[in-house]
Design a protein around this motif. Structure first.
Motif, PDB file in Angstrom:
ATOM      1  N   ARG A  44     -88.296   0.033 -56.319  1.00 53.57           N
ATOM      2  CA  ARG A  44     -86.851   0.129 -56.129  1.00 53.57           C
ATOM      3  C   ARG A  44     -86.574   0.441 -54.663  1.00 53.57           C
ATOM      4  O   ARG A  44     -87.142   1.371 -54.111  1.00 53.57           O
ATOM      5  CB  ARG A  44     -86.261   1.219 -57.021  1.00 53.57           C
ATOM      6  CG  ARG A  44     -84.803   1.523 -56.745  1.00 53.57           C
ATOM      7  CD  ARG A  44     -84.265   2.604 -57.661  1.00 53.57           C
ATOM      8  NE  ARG A  44     -83.727   2.026 -58.882  1.00 53.57           N
ATOM      9  CZ  ARG A  44     -83.076   2.731 -59.813  1.00 53.57           C
ATOM     10  NH1 ARG A  44     -82.927   4.030 -59.662  1.00 53.57           N
ATOM     11  NH2 ARG A  44     -82.609   2.142 -60.883  1.00 53.57           N
ATOM     12  N   LEU A  45     -85.708  -0.336 -54.039  1.00 56.73           N
ATOM     13  CA  LEU A  45     -85.347  -0.145 -52.633  1.00 56.73           C
ATOM     14  C   LEU A  45     -86.608  -0.004 -51.781  1.00 56.73           C
ATOM     15  O   LEU A  45     -86.916   1.062 -51.247  1.00 56.73           O
ATOM     16  CB  LEU A  45     -84.452   1.089 -52.478  1.00 56.73           C
ATOM     17  CG  LEU A  45     -83.148   1.056 -53.288  1.00 56.73           C
ATOM     18  CD1 LEU A  45     -82.452   2.413 -53.228  1.00 56.73           C
ATOM     19  CD2 LEU A  45     -82.232  -0.025 -52.763  1.00 56.73           C
ATOM     20  N   PRO A  46     -87.370  -1.063 -51.643  1.00 58.86           N
ATOM     21  CA  PRO A  46     -88.702  -0.984 -51.019  1.00 58.86           C
ATOM     22  C   PRO A  46     -88.705  -0.519 -49.571  1.00 58.86           C
ATOM     23  O   PRO A  46     -89.744  -0.090 -49.071  1.00 58.86           O
ATOM     24  CB  PRO A  46     -89.236  -2.422 -51.148  1.00 58.86           C
ATOM     25  CG  PRO A  46     -88.026  -3.274 -51.354  1.00 58.86           C
ATOM     26  CD  PRO A  46     -87.051  -2.433 -52.098  1.00 58.86           C
ATOM     27  N   ASP A  47     -87.578  -0.616 -48.873  1.00 55.18           N
ATOM     28  CA  ASP A  47     -87.549  -0.204 -47.468  1.00 55.18           C
ATOM     29  C   ASP A  47     -87.102   1.244 -47.278  1.00 55.18           C
ATOM     30  O   ASP A  47     -86.990   1.711 -46.135  1.00 55.18           O
ATOM     31  CB  ASP A  47     -86.608  -1.127 -46.681  1.00 55.18           C
ATOM     32  CG  ASP A  47     -87.074  -2.572 -46.681  1.00 55.18           C
ATOM     33  OD1 ASP A  47     -88.304  -2.791 -46.694  1.00 55.18           O
ATOM     34  OD2 ASP A  47     -86.212  -3.479 -46.682  1.00 55.18           O
ATOM     35  N   GLU A  48     -86.854   1.953 -48.372  1.00 52.15           N
ATOM     36  CA  GLU A  48     -86.239   3.277 -48.271  1.00 52.15           C
ATOM     37  C   GLU A  48     -87.103   4.289 -47.522  1.00 52.15           C
ATOM     38  O   GLU A  48     -86.591   5.106 -46.763  1.00 52.15           O
ATOM     39  CB  GLU A  48     -85.898   3.809 -49.671  1.00 52.15           C
ATOM     40  CG  GLU A  48     -84.937   4.977 -49.667  1.00 52.15           C
ATOM     41  CD  GLU A  48     -83.474   4.548 -49.605  1.00 52.15           C
ATOM     42  OE1 GLU A  48     -82.625   5.318 -50.097  1.00 52.15           O
ATOM     43  OE2 GLU A  48     -83.185   3.461 -49.065  1.00 52.15           O
ATOM     44  N   LEU A  49     -88.407   4.262 -47.739  1.00 47.97           N
ATOM     45  CA  LEU A  49     -89.261   5.226 -47.052  1.00 47.97           C
ATOM     46  C   LEU A  49     -89.151   5.075 -45.541  1.00 47.97           C
ATOM     47  O   LEU A  49     -89.034   6.075 -44.810  1.00 47.97           O
ATOM     48  CB  LEU A  49     -90.721   5.059 -47.496  1.00 47.97           C
ATOM     49  CG  LEU A  49     -91.055   5.388 -48.948  1.00 47.97           C
ATOM     50  CD1 LEU A  49     -92.546   5.172 -49.205  1.00 47.97           C
ATOM     51  CD2 LEU A  49     -90.668   6.807 -49.309  1.00 47.97           C
ATOM     52  N   LYS A  66     -75.271   6.865 -54.608  1.00 49.61           N
ATOM     53  CA  LYS A  66     -74.429   6.906 -55.800  1.00 49.61           C
ATOM     54  C   LYS A  66     -75.150   6.275 -56.995  1.00 49.61           C
ATOM     55  O   LYS A  66     -76.246   5.719 -56.860  1.00 49.61           O
ATOM     56  CB  LYS A  66     -73.116   6.170 -55.524  1.00 49.61           C
ATOM     57  CG  LYS A  66     -72.252   6.807 -54.445  1.00 49.61           C
ATOM     58  CD  LYS A  66     -70.974   5.999 -54.205  1.00 49.61           C
ATOM     59  CE  LYS A  66     -70.137   6.621 -53.097  1.00 49.61           C
ATOM     60  NZ  LYS A  66     -68.919   5.820 -52.812  1.00 49.61           N
ATOM     61  N   PHE A  67     -74.505   6.363 -58.147  1.00 51.40           N
ATOM     62  CA  PHE A  67     -75.086   5.787 -59.360  1.00 51.40           C
ATOM     63  C   PHE A  67     -75.417   4.308 -59.166  1.00 51.40           C
ATOM     64  O   PHE A  67     -74.678   3.579 -58.485  1.00 51.40           O
ATOM     65  CB  PHE A  67     -74.110   5.919 -60.534  1.00 51.40           C
ATOM     66  CG  PHE A  67     -73.871   7.327 -60.993  1.00 51.40           C
ATOM     67  CD1 PHE A  67     -74.899   8.082 -61.528  1.00 51.40           C
ATOM     68  CD2 PHE A  67     -72.599   7.884 -60.901  1.00 51.40           C
ATOM     69  CE1 PHE A  67     -74.679   9.379 -61.961  1.00 51.40           C
ATOM     70  CE2 PHE A  67     -72.371   9.186 -61.329  1.00 51.40           C
ATOM     71  CZ  PHE A  67     -73.412   9.934 -61.859  1.00 51.40           C
ATOM     72  N   PRO A  68     -76.497   3.842 -59.782  1.00 53.70           N
ATOM     73  CA  PRO A  68     -76.839   2.414 -59.673  1.00 53.70           C
ATOM     74  C   PRO A  68     -75.758   1.502 -60.242  1.00 53.70           C
ATOM     75  O   PRO A  68     -75.654   0.343 -59.832  1.00 53.70           O
ATOM     76  CB  PRO A  68     -78.141   2.302 -60.482  1.00 53.70           C
ATOM     77  CG  PRO A  68     -78.710   3.679 -60.489  1.00 53.70           C
ATOM     78  CD  PRO A  68     -77.537   4.611 -60.491  1.00 53.70           C
ATOM     79  N   LEU A 105     -75.312   2.107 -55.958  1.00 51.98           N
ATOM     80  CA  LEU A 105     -76.339   2.632 -55.055  1.00 51.98           C
ATOM     81  C   LEU A 105     -75.792   2.911 -53.658  1.00 51.98           C
ATOM     82  O   LEU A 105     -76.539   2.955 -52.678  1.00 51.98           O
ATOM     83  CB  LEU A 105     -77.527   1.671 -54.956  1.00 51.98           C
ATOM     84  CG  LEU A 105     -78.376   1.478 -56.215  1.00 51.98           C
ATOM     85  CD1 LEU A 105     -79.394   0.363 -55.999  1.00 51.98           C
ATOM     86  CD2 LEU A 105     -79.084   2.763 -56.593  1.00 51.98           C
ATOM     87  N   GLY A 106     -74.479   3.164 -53.575  1.00 50.90           N
ATOM     88  CA  GLY A 106     -73.860   3.403 -52.283  1.00 50.90           C
ATOM     89  C   GLY A 106     -74.452   4.606 -51.572  1.00 50.90           C
ATOM     90  O   GLY A 106     -74.778   5.630 -52.181  1.00 50.90           O
ATOM     91  N   LYS A 107     -74.600   4.490 -50.259  1.00 51.69           N
ATOM     92  CA  LYS A 107     -75.143   5.581 -49.456  1.00 51.69           C
ATOM     93  C   LYS A 107     -74.051   6.622 -49.224  1.00 51.69           C
ATOM     94  O   LYS A 107     -72.998   6.324 -48.675  1.00 51.69           O
ATOM     95  CB  LYS A 107     -75.642   5.049 -48.115  1.00 51.69           C
ATOM     96  CG  LYS A 107     -76.781   4.053 -48.223  1.00 51.69           C
ATOM     97  CD  LYS A 107     -77.126   3.472 -46.852  1.00 51.69           C
ATOM     98  CE  LYS A 107     -78.240   2.440 -46.953  1.00 51.69           C
ATOM     99  NZ  LYS A 107     -78.520   1.808 -45.633  1.00 51.69           N
TER     100      LYS A 107
END
Length: 572
Positions: free
Chosen positions: A184-189, A520-522, A529-531
């Motif tokens: 999920r959101l692979p670039d998040e790290l 935010k909620f998916p 998924l808002g930041k």
């Protein structure tokens, strides 16, 4: 009363001349378990533990080192001790269990009472191959049929490691993410600049008691189990992704509750005294079969995820269960006094320590605790300060090991992110709670001489923490971000605290109404998924943009500089 009954007769024999009157009698159905026979308890008694931990013995074991083939033991026996032996006590035997004296090794001290002894690392136990890695050793004297203790028991201090040069984790900052997983959101790290993650592991999913189409046999303590390859591969993917980003991984080891789960693995793994009140259970560390399955899975994980080649990814630290001071809810072993509960829990920690150090010289088991500090927070809870103090008492008695602390300093009210207003968080060791307001208390407590390990401060990871936004209005989102800014600025000055794992990454509709995510909620209408503002703040923390990102939250807290938020007076 069964359908169709019209009369119910009670015969109550009475002495002649006596009359029994019953008024307002009421009938009700039997409550589940109301007339069951009392269940045996699978633990030592509080009284026996208190006597043992408080006893002063004339003799002592001073060193236990586990090598590849031999266990090396040193100690001092009191003069005129008579015929003395080393008792080889398996970890699963509770204090005062008569089976503790079944395996004895004769000791012949020198004139000054000192002795040095090497014994084979492996022996037979109940017809099975038994690894003395997990044994606790104790000096005893035999006199006829009776056995007398001459020392406290001691576990291994040193364990030979297959990869002594395996490098430790080297996080580039204190910024982590809790409950992370790949996919999920692979670039998040990378986007957030994350250096550490926690990953939940339900350990019963990793092994089976019986073979299956996707299992591989493996052995531990002479018993054969079957690794579930798909479950392991799923975790491999998560750990390999973390490894690709040079991220420190802490696995949170969770035990399903056998009072709620009928699978044979869970029934054997979970503590038999666990009740349905617990979301999870204490592991079954007081039966040979239970601790063998538990140890087998711990060994399977440690060996797999500590390989020098990193083939399956790496786990650097092991968080032992969840919030054990609130064990009734999160690590249930039934209703037990704090000392009895800790005796069970420290066995779980020691077992992980002894097993994991065979593969990684830097790994540590972490005790996991809530923000309830000197006050228990609930009648059936223990308080995190008491848990730390009891753990120190056991390690002082039976040999220290490199445990560390995974603390959860949520705000006083999890729904209110304005932690700077927490009136139950004071700058004293007797504070009811430790929250972001008074993190200095935790740092000061862990730096006391009695809590050091080999002269060094034990690592503290704030492994589960977050700030709620009551809604998505500008004010509530600003309060949420201000709580994080406060916590971060305090941590910068606290050298014992190595990492903060933000929980929850994403708002979750199954978290009791909390909205503590960075996103935010998916399924949030119009902004899935808002930041949130806290996401952008968290991204900036630990970077040259940190002060600029934190500055807008000074007036939210009501201070003009972050220096005003730091407590610099002594704490005791």
């Amino acid at each position: 009363m069964p359908a169709g009954w019209q009369q119910l007769r009670f015969d109550l024999p009475l002495p002649a001349g006596r009359v029994l009157q019953i008024r307002n009698a009421r009938l009700r159905p039997e409550r589940p378990g109301e007339f069951d026979a009392p269940r045996p308890t699978h633990a030592a008694s509080k009284e026996a533990l208190e006597a043992y931990l408080g006893c002063t013995f004339p003799s002592a074991l001073t060193k236990v080192a586990v090598g590849k083939e031999l266990v090396h033991i040193e100690g001092n026996a009191a003069k005129n001790s008579g015929q003395i032996f080393l008792a080889d006590i398996p970890m699963d035997l509770p204090l005062d269990d008569s089976r503790s004296w079944q395996t004895l090794v004769e000791v012949k001290p020198a004139a000054d009472g000192s002795f040095v002894l090497d014994v084979p690392r492996r022996r037979q136990r109940d017809g099975l191959d038994y690894d003395r890695l997990t044994t606790r050793w104790q000096l005893v004297r035999k006199s006829g049929a009776s056995t007398e203790r001459l020392s406290h028991a001691r576990y291994a201090d040193q364990v030979e490691c297959r990869a002594p040069d395996l490098p430790p984790a080297a996080p580039k900052n204190k910024k982590g993410l809790g409950g992370w997983h790949t996919g999920r959101l692979p670039d998040e790290l990378e986007d957030l600049g994350i250096s550490a993650v926690t990953v939940n592991v339900m350990i019963h999913t990793l092994a089976s008691l019986t073979p299956g189409p996707d299992t591989t046999p493996f052995t531990w303590q002479g018993r054969t189990y079957h690794a579930r390859e798909k479950a392991l591969a799923d975790l491999d993917a998560t750990f390999l992704e973390a490894q690709k980003h040079s991220v420190m991984v802490s696995a949170i080891l969770l035990i399903a509750n056998p009072a709620k789960d009928s699978s044979p693995e869970v029934k054997l793994l979970g503590h038999p005294d666990a009740t349905r009140d617990g979301a999870f259970a204490m592991p079954n560390v007081t039966s040979p079969e239970g601790i063998s399955l538990y140890g087998a899975i711990l060994n399977l994980m440690a060996e797999r995820w500590s390989r020098p080649d990193g083939k399956h990814g790496r786990v650097h630290q092991w968080i032992m269960h969840n919030e054990v001071d609130a064990g009734w809810v999160w690590t249930n072993a039934g209703d037990k006094p704090a000392l009895v509960f800790m005796d069970l829990y420290q066995r779980s920690m020691r077992l992980m320590d002894l097993i994991a150090r065979q593969y990684d010289p830097h790994t540590r088991p972490f005790i996991t605790l809530t923000h309830h500090w000197a006050h228990h927070g609930d009648p059936k809870w223990y308080g995190s300060k008491q848990m730390i103090d009891l753990l120190v008492k056991f390690t002082r008695t039976e040999g220290d090991f490199p445990w560390a602390l995974a603390y959860h300093p949520y705000p006083q009210d999890l729904f209110n992110p304005r932690a700077w207003e927490d009136e139950q968080a004071t700058f004293s060791f007797s504070s009811h709670k430790i929250t972001p307001k008074n993190l200095e208390v935790l740092d000061a407590y862990m730096k006391q001489p009695a809590l050091l390990y080999q002269g060094k401060v034990r690592p503290v990871h704030l492994s589960e923490n977050g700030f709620n936004s009551k809604d998505y209005s500008a004010k509530e989102l600003a309060d949420q971000a201000a709580g994080m800014a406060l916590a971060w600025k305090k941590m910068a000055a606290l050298t014992s605290i190595e990492s903060w794992q933000y929980h929850n990454w994403i708002d979750n509709r199954h978290e009791g109404g909390l909205k503590i995510g960075l996103r935010k909620f998916p399924d949030e209408p119009g902004d899935p998924l808002g930041k949130k503002p806290i996401w952008h703040l968290y991204q900036a923390l630990g970077t040259p943009q940190e002060d600029q990102a934190c500055a807008p939250y000074l007036p939210v807290i009501g201070i003009s500089s972050w220096d005003e938020a730091i407590h610099r007076e002594s704490i005791h």
